[in-house]
Design a protein around this motif. Structure first.
Motif, PDB file in Angstrom:
ATOM      1  N   ARG A   1      -6.140   2.590  -5.951  1.00 10.10           N
ATOM      2  CA  ARG A   1      -5.326   3.353  -6.893  1.00 10.10           C
ATOM      3  C   ARG A   1      -6.125   4.519  -7.473  1.00 10.10           C
ATOM      4  O   ARG A   1      -5.661   5.656  -7.508  1.00 10.10           O
ATOM      5  N   GLN A   2      -7.352   4.256  -7.903  1.00  8.92           N
ATOM      6  CA  GLN A   2      -8.184   5.299  -8.496  1.00  8.92           C
ATOM      7  C   GLN A   2      -8.613   6.340  -7.465  1.00  8.92           C
ATOM      8  O   GLN A   2      -8.634   7.540  -7.757  1.00  8.92           O
TER       9      GLN A   2
ATOM     10  N   ARG B   1      -5.552   8.536  -6.733  1.00  7.95           N
ATOM     11  CA  ARG B   1      -5.236   9.407  -7.873  1.00  7.95           C
ATOM     12  C   ARG B   1      -6.234  10.562  -7.968  1.00  7.95           C
ATOM     13  O   ARG B   1      -5.860  11.706  -8.202  1.00  7.95           O
TER      14      ARG B   1
ATOM     15  N   THR C   1       0.834  -1.207   0.000  1.00 10.54           N
ATOM     16  CA  THR C   1       0.000   0.000   0.000  1.00 10.54           C
ATOM     17  C   THR C   1       0.863   1.250   0.000  1.00 10.54           C
ATOM     18  O   THR C   1       0.579   2.209  -0.728  1.00 10.54           O
TER      19      THR C   1
ATOM     20  N   GLN D   1       1.480   6.662  -6.989  1.00  4.24           N
ATOM     21  CA  GLN D   1       0.385   7.544  -7.400  1.00  4.24           C
ATOM     22  C   GLN D   1       0.742   9.017  -7.175  1.00  4.24           C
ATOM     23  O   GLN D   1       0.385   9.874  -7.981  1.00  4.24           O
TER      24      GLN D   1
ATOM     25  N   LEU E   1       2.243   1.704  -3.469  1.00  4.11           N
ATOM     26  CA  LEU E   1       1.189   2.123  -4.392  1.00  4.11           C
ATOM     27  C   LEU E   1       0.921   3.620  -4.241  1.00  4.11           C
ATOM     28  O   LEU E   1       0.818   4.343  -5.237  1.00  4.11           O
TER      29      LEU E   1
ATOM     30  N   SER F   1      -8.099  -4.925  -0.214  1.00  7.44           N
ATOM     31  CA  SER F   1      -6.884  -5.352  -0.890  1.00  7.44           C
ATOM     32  C   SER F   1      -5.822  -4.260  -0.748  1.00  7.44           C
ATOM     33  O   SER F   1      -6.121  -3.077  -0.850  1.00  7.44           O
TER      34      SER F   1
ATOM     35  N   ALA G   1      -3.378  -3.464  -2.713  1.00  5.36           N
ATOM     36  CA  ALA G   1      -3.021  -2.767  -3.952  1.00  5.36           C
ATOM     37  C   ALA G   1      -4.130  -2.931  -4.984  1.00  5.36           C
ATOM     38  O   ALA G   1      -3.899  -3.366  -6.100  1.00  5.36           O
ATOM     39  N   SER G   2      -5.351  -2.575  -4.591  1.00  6.13           N
ATOM     40  CA  SER G   2      -6.481  -2.742  -5.500  1.00  6.13           C
ATOM     41  C   SER G   2      -6.571  -1.584  -6.486  1.00  6.13           C
ATOM     42  O   SER G   2      -6.047  -0.494  -6.239  1.00  6.13           O
ATOM     43  N   ASP G   3      -7.271  -1.825  -7.587  1.00  2.96           N
ATOM     44  CA  ASP G   3      -7.517  -0.750  -8.555  1.00  2.96           C
ATOM     45  C   ASP G   3      -8.385   0.339  -7.939  1.00  2.96           C
ATOM     46  O   ASP G   3      -8.232   1.514  -8.261  1.00  2.96           O
ATOM     47  N   ALA G   4      -9.300  -0.045  -7.058  1.00  3.19           N
ATOM     48  CA  ALA G   4     -10.166   0.943  -6.404  1.00  3.19           C
ATOM     49  C   ALA G   4      -9.340   1.908  -5.548  1.00  3.19           C
ATOM     50  O   ALA G   4      -9.571   3.124  -5.574  1.00  3.19           O
TER      51      ALA G   4
END
Length: 163
Positions: free
Chosen positions: A136-137, A140, A91, A98, A94, A129, A131-134
């Motif tokens: 990350r988004q 960002r 995390t 970002q 990640l 999670s 390192a999830s996409d959620a």
């Protein structure tokens, strides 16, 4: 190109100033200055010119603090993601990626020292999670809003009408 802040003295200088913008999870600090010179390199320059046996002695370099203030020559980014707010290293990495990507997307950043600090953890119920996409988004989007808020011109107080 954005440089990388690494020395504790630079982080102390920037974090000692008031934050320029805040969001739910991040704080953004800015200081319009160049990084402090490397003490070892500056000392080496001073001693190497004094130890030469050939020719006349050269004038020693002035300390940076004594030079006249000048505008910063570039952009440097420092990132603070404490373990207490992001327990998993996945995390933390990640979030650092970002932050770097958010700055890379904005080529017109004002010069100086910039530090982004994670000030509160992301909810593990929403982002189970590491390192999830959620995650990350969400990070960002929040960083984009933070940089937009920081780059807006500050409102100056209006002069009061003279009666």
């Amino acid at each position: 190109m954005i440089g990388k802040l690494q020395r504790p003295v630079d982080f102390e200088r920037v974090l000692g100033s008031q934050s320029r913008a805040r969001s739910a999870h991040f704080a953004l600090h800015h200081l319009a200055a160049d990084p402090a010179p490397d003490a070892w390199h500056a000392a080496k320059l001073r001693t190497s010119s004094a130890e030469l046996s050939t020719g006349a002695a050269q004038a020693a370099h002035n300390a940076v603090d004594r030079d006249s203030p000048r505008a910063p020559s570039g952009c440097w980014l420092g990132i603070v993601v404490p373990k207490r707010h992001a327990r998993r290293s996945v995390t933390r990495q990640l979030l650092k990626r970002q932050i770097r990507a958010a700055f890379a997307e904005r080529p017109g950043m004002p010069p100086g020292l910039w530090v982004v600090r994670l000030r509160s953890p992301f909810d593990r119920q929403k982002f189970p999670s590491a390192a999830s996409d959620a995650l990350r988004q969400a990070a960002r989007a929040e960083l984009a809003q933070l940089l937009d808020r920081a780059l807006k011109p500050r409102h100056e107080p209006r002069p009061e009408a003279v009666a």
